[in-house]
Design a protein around this motif. Sequence first.
Motif, PDB file in Angstrom:
ATOM      1  N   LYS A 103       5.471   8.917  15.168  1.00 49.81           N
ATOM      2  CA  LYS A 103       6.555   8.569  14.260  1.00 49.81           C
ATOM      3  C   LYS A 103       6.698   7.054  14.190  1.00 49.81           C
ATOM      4  O   LYS A 103       6.713   6.376  15.225  1.00 49.81           O
ATOM      5  CB  LYS A 103       7.877   9.179  14.735  1.00 49.81           C
ATOM      6  N   MET A 104       6.796   6.551  12.947  1.00 49.21           N
ATOM      7  CA  MET A 104       6.989   5.115  12.752  1.00 49.21           C
ATOM      8  C   MET A 104       7.455   4.831  11.335  1.00 49.21           C
ATOM      9  O   MET A 104       7.314   5.677  10.453  1.00 49.21           O
ATOM     10  CB  MET A 104       5.711   4.333  13.073  1.00 49.21           C
ATOM     11  N   ASP A 105       8.048   3.645  11.133  1.00 51.81           N
ATOM     12  CA  ASP A 105       8.444   3.227   9.793  1.00 51.81           C
ATOM     13  C   ASP A 105       7.195   3.069   8.943  1.00 51.81           C
ATOM     14  O   ASP A 105       6.132   2.683   9.441  1.00 51.81           O
ATOM     15  CB  ASP A 105       9.197   1.891   9.828  1.00 51.81           C
ATOM     16  N   PHE A 106       7.342   3.320   7.641  1.00 52.57           N
ATOM     17  CA  PHE A 106       6.180   3.244   6.754  1.00 52.57           C
ATOM     18  C   PHE A 106       5.546   1.855   6.755  1.00 52.57           C
ATOM     19  O   PHE A 106       4.323   1.734   6.755  1.00 52.57           O
ATOM     20  CB  PHE A 106       6.560   3.647   5.321  1.00 52.57           C
ATOM     21  N   SER A 107       6.351   0.808   6.760  1.00 50.59           N
ATOM     22  CA  SER A 107       5.784  -0.551   6.726  1.00 50.59           C
ATOM     23  C   SER A 107       4.934  -0.818   7.965  1.00 50.59           C
ATOM     24  O   SER A 107       3.865  -1.440   7.876  1.00 50.59           O
ATOM     25  CB  SER A 107       6.887  -1.603   6.590  1.00 50.59           C
ATOM     26  N   ASP A 108       5.369  -0.333   9.124  1.00 49.81           N
ATOM     27  CA  ASP A 108       4.577  -0.493  10.355  1.00 49.81           C
ATOM     28  C   ASP A 108       3.311   0.352  10.290  1.00 49.81           C
ATOM     29  O   ASP A 108       2.244  -0.063  10.747  1.00 49.81           O
ATOM     30  CB  ASP A 108       5.408  -0.108  11.583  1.00 49.81           C
ATOM     31  N   PHE A 109       3.420   1.558   9.710  1.00 43.87           N
ATOM     32  CA  PHE A 109       2.256   2.434   9.545  1.00 43.87           C
ATOM     33  C   PHE A 109       1.208   1.758   8.654  1.00 43.87           C
ATOM     34  O   PHE A 109       0.023   1.738   8.971  1.00 43.87           O
ATOM     35  CB  PHE A 109       2.716   3.771   8.952  1.00 43.87           C
ATOM     36  N   MET A 117       0.846  -1.177   0.000  1.00 49.46           N
ATOM     37  CA  MET A 117       0.000   0.000   0.000  1.00 49.46           C
ATOM     38  C   MET A 117       0.893   1.242   0.000  1.00 49.46           C
ATOM     39  O   MET A 117       1.834   1.309   0.762  1.00 49.46           O
ATOM     40  CB  MET A 117      -0.885  -0.028   1.260  1.00 49.46           C
ATOM     41  N   SER A 118       0.587   2.207  -0.841  1.00 54.07           N
ATOM     42  CA  SER A 118       1.389   3.430  -0.923  1.00 54.07           C
ATOM     43  C   SER A 118       0.849   4.486   0.053  1.00 54.07           C
ATOM     44  O   SER A 118      -0.258   4.346   0.588  1.00 54.07           O
ATOM     45  CB  SER A 118       1.338   3.994  -2.343  1.00 54.07           C
ATOM     46  N   LEU A 119       1.620   5.537   0.245  1.00 54.67           N
ATOM     47  CA  LEU A 119       1.187   6.634   1.112  1.00 54.67           C
ATOM     48  C   LEU A 119      -0.114   7.248   0.593  1.00 54.67           C
ATOM     49  O   LEU A 119      -1.024   7.547   1.379  1.00 54.67           O
ATOM     50  CB  LEU A 119       2.283   7.705   1.211  1.00 54.67           C
ATOM     51  N   GLN A 120      -0.229   7.384  -0.732  1.00 62.10           N
ATOM     52  CA  GLN A 120      -1.440   7.949  -1.316  1.00 62.10           C
ATOM     53  C   GLN A 120      -2.656   7.049  -1.067  1.00 62.10           C
ATOM     54  O   GLN A 120      -3.752   7.526  -0.788  1.00 62.10           O
ATOM     55  CB  GLN A 120      -1.252   8.183  -2.835  1.00 62.10           C
ATOM     56  N   GLU A 121      -2.457   5.730  -1.166  1.00 60.35           N
ATOM     57  CA  GLU A 121      -3.554   4.789  -0.913  1.00 60.35           C
ATOM     58  C   GLU A 121      -3.993   4.831   0.549  1.00 60.35           C
ATOM     59  O   GLU A 121      -5.187   4.810   0.854  1.00 60.35           O
ATOM     60  CB  GLU A 121      -3.132   3.364  -1.293  1.00 60.35           C
ATOM     61  N   ILE A 122      -3.016   4.915   1.452  1.00 62.21           N
ATOM     62  CA  ILE A 122      -3.335   4.995   2.883  1.00 62.21           C
ATOM     63  C   ILE A 122      -4.068   6.298   3.175  1.00 62.21           C
ATOM     64  O   ILE A 122      -5.062   6.315   3.906  1.00 62.21           O
ATOM     65  CB  ILE A 122      -2.053   4.875   3.733  1.00 62.21           C
ATOM     66  N   THR A 123      -3.589   7.401   2.594  1.00 63.11           N
ATOM     67  CA  THR A 123      -4.241   8.700   2.803  1.00 63.11           C
ATOM     68  C   THR A 123      -5.684   8.660   2.309  1.00 63.11           C
ATOM     69  O   THR A 123      -6.594   9.136   2.992  1.00 63.11           O
ATOM     70  CB  THR A 123      -3.450   9.817   2.085  1.00 63.11           C
ATOM     71  N   ALA A 124      -5.910   8.063   1.144  1.00 64.46           N
ATOM     72  CA  ALA A 124      -7.268   7.951   0.598  1.00 64.46           C
ATOM     73  C   ALA A 124      -8.157   7.121   1.525  1.00 64.46           C
ATOM     74  O   ALA A 124      -9.314   7.478   1.781  1.00 64.46           O
ATOM     75  CB  ALA A 124      -7.225   7.337  -0.799  1.00 64.46           C
ATOM     76  N   LYS A 125      -7.614   6.021   2.057  1.00 59.27           N
ATOM     77  CA  LYS A 125      -8.377   5.166   2.975  1.00 59.27           C
ATOM     78  C   LYS A 125      -8.719   5.936   4.256  1.00 59.27           C
ATOM     79  O   LYS A 125      -9.837   5.850   4.757  1.00 59.27           O
ATOM     80  CB  LYS A 125      -7.564   3.910   3.307  1.00 59.27           C
ATOM     81  N   LYS A 154      -0.363  14.130  13.431  1.00 57.90           N
ATOM     82  CA  LYS A 154       0.475  13.892  12.249  1.00 57.90           C
ATOM     83  C   LYS A 154       1.162  12.538  12.402  1.00 57.90           C
ATOM     84  O   LYS A 154       1.759  12.258  13.426  1.00 57.90           O
ATOM     85  CB  LYS A 154       1.515  15.007  12.119  1.00 57.90           C
ATOM     86  N   PHE A 155       1.012  11.708  11.370  1.00 54.45           N
ATOM     87  CA  PHE A 155       1.770  10.463  11.281  1.00 54.45           C
ATOM     88  C   PHE A 155       2.989  10.768  10.432  1.00 54.45           C
ATOM     89  O   PHE A 155       2.852  11.133   9.261  1.00 54.45           O
ATOM     90  CB  PHE A 155       0.949   9.354  10.611  1.00 54.45           C
ATOM     91  N   ALA A 156       4.176  10.644  10.990  1.00 53.49           N
ATOM     92  CA  ALA A 156       5.411  10.920  10.261  1.00 53.49           C
ATOM     93  C   ALA A 156       6.121   9.603   9.991  1.00 53.49           C
ATOM     94  O   ALA A 156       6.446   8.862  10.922  1.00 53.49           O
ATOM     95  CB  ALA A 156       6.308  11.851  11.076  1.00 53.49           C
ATOM     96  N   THR A 157       6.329   9.297   8.706  1.00 51.80           N
ATOM     97  CA  THR A 157       7.001   8.058   8.317  1.00 51.80           C
ATOM     98  C   THR A 157       8.213   8.400   7.454  1.00 51.80           C
ATOM     99  O   THR A 157       8.388   9.554   7.062  1.00 51.80           O
ATOM    100  CB  THR A 157       6.066   7.130   7.514  1.00 51.80           C
ATOM    101  N   ASP A 158       8.993   7.383   7.133  1.00 48.34           N
ATOM    102  CA  ASP A 158      10.161   7.579   6.275  1.00 48.34           C
ATOM    103  C   ASP A 158       9.759   7.836   4.819  1.00 48.34           C
ATOM    104  O   ASP A 158      10.603   8.183   4.007  1.00 48.34           O
ATOM    105  CB  ASP A 158      11.117   6.385   6.389  1.00 48.34           C
ATOM    106  N   GLN A 159       8.457   7.711   4.492  1.00 43.88           N
ATOM    107  CA  GLN A 159       7.991   7.955   3.121  1.00 43.88           C
ATOM    108  C   GLN A 159       7.030   9.142   3.012  1.00 43.88           C
ATOM    109  O   GLN A 159       6.410   9.338   1.976  1.00 43.88           O
ATOM    110  CB  GLN A 159       7.325   6.695   2.559  1.00 43.88           C
ATOM    111  N   GLY A 160       6.898   9.919   4.083  1.00 44.56           N
ATOM    112  CA  GLY A 160       6.026  11.084   4.060  1.00 44.56           C
ATOM    113  C   GLY A 160       5.131  11.152   5.277  1.00 44.56           C
ATOM    114  O   GLY A 160       5.262  10.347   6.199  1.00 44.56           O
ATOM    115  N   VAL A 161       4.224  12.128   5.265  1.00 49.36           N
ATOM    116  CA  VAL A 161       3.350  12.342   6.416  1.00 49.36           C
ATOM    117  C   VAL A 161       1.876  12.275   6.024  1.00 49.36           C
ATOM    118  O   VAL A 161       1.516  12.481   4.873  1.00 49.36           O
ATOM    119  CB  VAL A 161       3.615  13.707   7.098  1.00 49.36           C
ATOM    120  N   VAL A 162       1.066  11.970   7.036  1.00 46.41           N
ATOM    121  CA  VAL A 162      -0.383  12.092   6.918  1.00 46.41           C
ATOM    122  C   VAL A 162      -0.808  12.976   8.085  1.00 46.41           C
ATOM    123  O   VAL A 162      -0.516  12.672   9.244  1.00 46.41           O
ATOM    124  CB  VAL A 162      -1.098  10.722   6.990  1.00 46.41           C
TER     125      VAL A 162
END
Length: 98
Positions: free
Chosen positions: A56-62, A1-9, A25-33
């Motif tokens: 703050k967390m790794d994107f895969s864990d997010f 799942m990409s950051l954009q897909e998670i944001t849409a969900k 704010k969720f801050a990951t190594d691939q961007g924020v939500v």
Amino acid sequence: MSLQEITAKMKEGASKKSAFGNSVKFATDQGVVHIDGNQTPPDVTNDDKPADCTIKMDFSDFADLIGGKLDGMTAFMTGKLKIEGDMGVAMKLQSILR
């Protein structure tokens, strides 16, 4: 799942919720939500804006957290999730994300 897909969900889920009075704010190594819970429905964006609580967390864990494969409390207790700011806001998130 990409950051954009998670944001849409998350946007879809937030569209059915009421304001909760804080920003997160969720801050990951691939961007924020960023979730602005000061309005109904809460606004979900990828804007890196200040928040009452930053998680703050790794994107895969997010992705696992949003996908329901990882429990937020377990992630926190095992160090996969770190909270900066108002811990009470983080506690409200469980009801918002479900």
